[in-house]
Design an enzyme around this catalytic site. Structure first.
Site, mmCIF file in Angstrom:
data_model
loop_
_atom_site.group_PDB
_atom_site.id
_atom_site.type_symbol
_atom_site.label_atom_id
_atom_site.label_comp_id
_atom_site.label_asym_id
_atom_site.label_seq_id
_atom_site.Cartn_x
_atom_site.Cartn_y
_atom_site.Cartn_z
ATOM 1 N N TYR A 112 1.235 -1.629 -0.141
ATOM 2 C CA TYR A 112 0.153 0.130 -0.286
ATOM 3 C C TYR A 112 0.791 1.270 0.072
ATOM 4 C CZ TYR A 112 0.974 0.424 5.071
ATOM 5 O OH TYR A 112 1.418 0.175 6.252
ATOM 6 N N SER A 119 7.234 5.873 -5.803
ATOM 7 C CA SER A 119 5.878 7.135 -5.195
ATOM 8 C C SER A 119 5.724 7.957 -6.328
ATOM 9 C CB SER A 119 5.887 7.412 -3.551
ATOM 10 O OG SER A 119 5.001 8.225 -4.068
ATOM 11 N N HIS A 121 3.486 10.553 -5.903
ATOM 12 C CA HIS A 121 3.524 11.453 -5.620
ATOM 13 C C HIS A 121 4.192 12.565 -5.995
ATOM 14 C CE1 HIS A 121 -0.594 11.121 -3.770
ATOM 15 N NE2 HIS A 121 -0.145 9.397 -3.069
ATOM 16 N N ASP A 128 -4.691 12.191 -3.382
ATOM 17 C CA ASP A 128 -5.373 10.696 -2.442
ATOM 18 C C ASP A 128 -6.587 12.064 -2.341
ATOM 19 O OD1 ASP A 128 -3.577 8.686 -2.445
ATOM 20 O OD2 ASP A 128 -2.655 9.058 -0.524
ATOM 21 N N GLU A 177 -6.713 0.606 -5.008
ATOM 22 C CA GLU A 177 -6.410 1.824 -4.063
ATOM 23 C C GLU A 177 -7.669 3.015 -4.605
ATOM 24 O OE1 GLU A 177 -2.973 3.955 -3.308
ATOM 25 O OE2 GLU A 177 -2.676 2.266 -1.526
ATOM 26 N N HIS A 180 -6.698 7.470 -4.970
ATOM 27 C CA HIS A 180 -5.248 7.460 -5.533
ATOM 28 C C HIS A 180 -5.785 7.787 -6.666
ATOM 29 C CE1 HIS A 180 -0.977 7.650 -5.969
ATOM 30 N NE2 HIS A 180 -1.163 7.711 -7.308
HETATM 31 ZN ZN ZN Z 1 -1.636 8.148 -3.064
#
Ligand code: ZN
Length: 206
Positions: A112, A119, A121, A128, A177, A180
């Site tokens: 996760y 990442s 991000h 998110d 997810e 996301h």
């Molecule tokens: Zn995320």
């Protein structure tokens, strides 16, 4: 003969134009620049394509604007979405990942959360979201909300994809997810929605 030459020139220009256009189409070229990998001008970060600790994104205003418009439109329909995470630096990801590993062990944490450098991000193009009141530790419950259902049906209209979809865990190497979101632009996000492909499949990375 005088009349033929201008036509030949026109035909030649057209041939050059179409050949050029073809070259700009999708091929499987991956370019590395500024410490990140790009596929057809889309930045790719996953467990195979790492991003440099020093990659710092310029503010992604287009993505942020699209996100705000999307949340606003959802709001008008009585749905409530909040942004809980956006850009995360390499070093912030490192801190987070270490906390998760200490809590759940490396194997579980990797399902996760991404190791620093892996990442999405860090690109500034991933966000998110959640519904107000849904605690971070109860994130899995987001999939049962009306907001999540709405995102599944509508995110592509705003240029977003659910980056880690259900049933594609073996490809993305991430659990489902629904919160996301990755900004890709409307054209590609819509194509991906219609074909039901993950980013990895869409760009032939697997
Ligand atoms: Zn995320």
């Amino acid at each position: 003969m005088r009349k033929v030459i201008p036509w030949l020139v026109v035909i030649l220009i057209l041939i050059i134009y179409f050949l050029n256009k073809k070259q700009k189409g999708y091929d499987n070229t991956i370019i590395k620049k500024n410490g990140a990998y790009y596929f057809n001008s889309h930045i790719i970060v996953n467990k195979d394509y790492k991003i440099s600790p020093f990659y710092t994104p310029f503010p992604k205003l287009k993505a942020l604007n699209a996100l705000k418009i999307m949340i606003n439109d959802a709001n008008k329909q009585g749905l409530r979405l909040i942004i809980i995470s956006g850009f995360r630096s390499y070093f912030k990801q490192m801190r987070l990942f270490n906390i998760y590993v200490q809590r759940d062990g490396l194997k579980k944490a990797q399902l996760y959360s991404a190791k620093p450098g892996f990442s999405e991000h860090q690109t500034g193009l991933a966000f998110d979201v959640a519904t107000p009141g849904l605690h971070e530790s109860a994130k899995e419950l987001f999939q049962y909300t009306k907001e999540s259902e709405w995102l599944e049906d509508n995110a592509h209209h705003y240029g977003f994809i659910i980056r880690y979809p259900k049933g594609k865990e073996h490809i993305t190497q991430f659990m489902y997810e629904p919160w996301h979101l990755r900004y890709l632009g409307k054209k590609d996000a819509k194509k991906m929605k219609n074909t039901n492909l993950t980013l990895e499949e869409y760009f032939h990375l697997v």
